[in-house]
Design an enzyme around this catalytic site. Structure first.
Site, PDB file in Angstrom:
ATOM      1  N   TYR A 132      -5.362  12.114  -0.901  1.00  0.00           N
ATOM      2  CA  TYR A 132      -4.621  10.861  -0.691  1.00  0.00           C
ATOM      3  C   TYR A 132      -3.142  11.075  -1.004  1.00  0.00           C
ATOM      4  O   TYR A 132      -2.261  10.576  -0.292  1.00  0.00           O
ATOM      5  CB  TYR A 132      -5.217   9.778  -1.596  1.00  0.00           C
ATOM      6  CG  TYR A 132      -4.772   8.372  -1.283  1.00  0.00           C
ATOM      7  CD1 TYR A 132      -4.971   7.829  -0.026  1.00  0.00           C
ATOM      8  CD2 TYR A 132      -4.178   7.581  -2.255  1.00  0.00           C
ATOM      9  CE1 TYR A 132      -4.586   6.532   0.253  1.00  0.00           C
ATOM     10  CE2 TYR A 132      -3.789   6.288  -1.988  1.00  0.00           C
ATOM     11  CZ  TYR A 132      -3.995   5.764  -0.732  1.00  0.00           C
ATOM     12  OH  TYR A 132      -3.620   4.479  -0.460  1.00  0.00           O
ATOM     13  N   CYS A 184       0.820  -1.212   0.000  1.00  0.00           N
ATOM     14  CA  CYS A 184       0.000   0.000   0.000  1.00  0.00           C
ATOM     15  C   CYS A 184       0.852   1.260   0.000  1.00  0.00           C
ATOM     16  O   CYS A 184       0.676   2.138  -0.828  1.00  0.00           O
ATOM     17  CB  CYS A 184      -0.930   0.018   1.212  1.00  0.00           C
ATOM     18  SG  CYS A 184      -2.173  -1.263   1.105  1.00  0.00           S
ATOM     19  N   HIS A 185       1.753   1.364   0.951  1.00  0.00           N
ATOM     20  CA  HIS A 185       2.525   2.600   1.046  1.00  0.00           C
ATOM     21  C   HIS A 185       4.011   2.323   1.192  1.00  0.00           C
ATOM     22  O   HIS A 185       4.762   3.164   1.668  1.00  0.00           O
ATOM     23  CB  HIS A 185       2.002   3.482   2.181  1.00  0.00           C
ATOM     24  CG  HIS A 185       0.534   3.729   2.076  1.00  0.00           C
ATOM     25  ND1 HIS A 185      -0.388   2.975   2.756  1.00  0.00           N
ATOM     26  CD2 HIS A 185      -0.174   4.592   1.328  1.00  0.00           C
ATOM     27  CE1 HIS A 185      -1.604   3.384   2.429  1.00  0.00           C
ATOM     28  NE2 HIS A 185      -1.508   4.357   1.568  1.00  0.00           N
ATOM     29  N   GLY A 186       4.437   1.101   0.828  1.00  0.00           N
ATOM     30  CA  GLY A 186       5.858   0.807   0.715  1.00  0.00           C
ATOM     31  C   GLY A 186       6.634   0.694   2.008  1.00  0.00           C
ATOM     32  O   GLY A 186       7.713   1.276   2.129  1.00  0.00           O
TER      33      GLY A 186
END
Lengths: 169, 417
Positions: free
Chosen positions: B294, A133-135
């Site tokens: 986001y 998702c966000h590494g």
């Protein structure tokens, strides 16, 4: 009010007001608390897992309290890799021995501590877990090494009931 | 304006004397004095009202078929799509309606920014608008969770986990939100309840928004004050009723295009896979209308920092009337602001593009630059421009900019046009 004498009426106003406010405030709690995990959710608090089918280098994922729990039987290389890391290099320093009661078995909640995605196993720069998702990169002990996650993967409460069974929760 | 309304029928008279409701509606819809130069960007208020009503009506009927339970929700949405008479149409209107609602609200907000509609004396209209926007975000997010597809589930997981960033009480707060230890049935049921409630709160705020608007009256493209009832205003009906309706028809053509030809263009295919708590999709993305925020969330390498920045990106809008120090409203008369506001719009769209990419390498760096610029616009550029910008002279009336030189001379010499 300071220049007027305190009367019986002032007293009645303040006590009535205080009791009304306290009564109303105490009624707020049931409306808030009804949203907390209920008795049926809490009743599912523990899960027993048979470890026999898992060979070294294999992991399974079990569901505990609606959360995935990774159970990995680590290879000797992974264990030595996890033990070799100096604590100074870690964003959230924790010794591998403190994370795995039995070095061969790594049991942890499979939820990225960043925003709750499920990290992918045996991926990432540290050969541990990688969250797509966000590494966030985790090492073979599930410790955060790189990326936005603030802490290591959580270790749930668990006990070895015998050599082949653990109880999570 | 409201005291000259007389109902024609006896029943109308009887009713109006006891409850002057017709009087009130008439006053706000018919003679309400409106600047004569409003362009098509001013039609989005009406379009947005239409969107809200459409969402409420389609939502109401969808709720008659939907089941808010983790085991049944996904199947009930498929049931709506396949079995319920015209269920596919109602659901596609509702899903695309949400997207078009946001398209319209972003244009509406951009119009306000470009023409300085948020400035004195219209600050409160703007602030109520920011609250409407916040409620829209919450409503749309919760609505997206209801079909219980993969994106629903993981979107809900990521967003509710934002609360776990709160120091000390974070975990208790997320468990409280979930009603458990992970996203599941209890969360779905409460999201459904709130998703049903919030549009009515929005409706109430819309009434306040319009009420507050009708006190000073509309801003206009020139951004100057107009005197109500002067030659600069026209009655709302028929002039703007017709203009708004025409714009609405054009909007409806686009709306129908989405619903009937590309109903899934704006959705994510993963949401047609039932939620699986054991598998995260390769790449979680929110709906397109949340992408700029986001991108801001992901621009920060720190969890709490990212959350604070994302919330600030929306909250800062409420302070816009005071961050903009210029007294001139319309960008038409603010040569520097005109360039910066376009740059701001472009930057926000760019953030949206970045929000859809994998946050790594160059995208991450660009995301950080764009995030810094987003905030710089509000806290550096806008306050400074008020002091350093040399604005163009404002016209005295709405007619002045469109009159020819001869006509102006005639006016100046006291002749009537």
């Amino acid at each position: 009010m300071s220049d007027k004498p305190v009367t019986r009426r002032n007293f009645l106003y303040i006590t009535t007001g205080t009791f009304t406010a306290a009564g109303a405030a105490s009624l707020v709690w049931p409306f808030v608390d009804q949203m907390n995990p209920d008795a049926s959710v809490k009743a599912l608090a523990s899960t027993e897992v048979d470890l026999r089918p898992i060979t070294p280098g294999q992991s399974i994922t079990v569901l505990w309290r609606g959360k995935p729990v990774f159970i990995r039987r680590r290879t000797p290389e992974e264990i030595s890799e996890a033990k070799a890391v100096s604590l100074d290099e870690l964003p959230d320093p924790q010794d591998d021995a403190a994370r795995a009661k039995n070095p061969e078995w790594l049991v942890m909640v499979g939820i990225c501590t960043h925003l709750g995605c499920i990290p992918l196993g045996q991926k990432g720069e540290y050969n541990g877990w990688f969250c797509p998702c966000h590494g966030s990169h985790y090492d073979t002990s599930g410790r955060i090494r790189k990326g936005p996650a603030p802490t290591n993967l959580e270790i749930p409460d668990y006990v070895f009931l015998n050599d082949n069974t653990i109880k999570i929760g | 304006m409201s005291d000259n309304y007389v109902p024609k029928s006896a029943v109308g008279k009887w009713f109006n004397e006891r409850l002057p409701l017709l009087d009130l509606i008439y006053g706000h819809l018919m003679p309400y004095p409106t600047p004569k130069n409003l362009n098509y960007f001013w039609t989005f208020g009406g379009i947005l009202t239409f969107c809200l009503v459409t969402q409420i009506i389609t939502g109401l009927v969808l709720a008659m078929h939907y089941v808010a339970d983790a085991d049944l929700a996904f199947a009930s949405v498929e049931h709506i799509m396949r079995d319920v008479n015209y269920g596919w149409l109602l659901r596609y209107i509702h899903a695309n309606g949400a997207s078009l609602f946001f398209m319209a609200v972003y244009i509406h907000m951009a119009r306000s920014m470009f023409y300085g509609s948020y400035k004195e004396p219209r600050e409160l209209i703007w602030i109520i608008g920011v609250f409407i926007f916040l409620l829209m975000i919450a409503t749309a997010f919760m609505g997206y969770v209801l079909p219980w597809g993969q994106m629903s589930f993981w979107g809900a997981t990521v967003i509710t986990n934002l609360f776990s960033a709160i120091p000390i009480v974070g975990e208790s707060v997320t468990n409280w939100l979930w009603g458990g230890y992970a996203v599941g049935s209890p969360l779905l049921t409460r999201f459904f309840t709130l998703h049903y409630l919030m549009p009515f709160l929005i409706f109430a705020l819309v009434i306040l928004h319009v009420w507050a608007l009708h006190v000073p009256g509309n801003n206009n493209p020139e951004g100057i004050d107009v005197v109500k009832g002067s030659q600069d205003t026209v009655p709302f009906h028929p002039h703007y009723v017709v203009k708004d309706l025409f714009a609405l028809v054009v909007f409806l053509i686009i709306f129908a295009g989405f619903v009937f030809f590309v109903p899934n263009l704006l959705g994510h295919t993963d949401n047609y896979i039932q939620a699986n708590p054991l598998q995260t999709p390769e790449h979680i993305v929110p709906e397109w209308y949340f992408l700029p925020f986001y991108a801001i969330l992901r621009a920060v390498p720190d969890k709490l920092g990212g959350v604070i920045l994302m919330v600030s990106a929306i909250a800062i809008l409420a302070f816009l009337p005071w961050l903009d120090t210029s007294k001139v409203r319309s960008a038409k008369y603010r040569p520097l602001y005109k360039q910066f506001v376009w740059l701001f719009f472009a930057n926000t769209i760019f953030l949206g593009y970045l929000g859809a990419q994998v946050a790594d390498g160059l995208f991450l760096i660009m995301g950080r630059i764009a995030t810094v610029y987003y905030f710089a616009h509000f806290i550096i550029i806008l306050p400074l421009l008020g002091y350093i910008e040399k604005t163009k002279p404002l016209p005295k009336s709405l007619s002045e900019p469109v009159l020819t030189k001869e006509e102006k001379e005639m006016l100046a010499s006291g002749a009537t046009t």
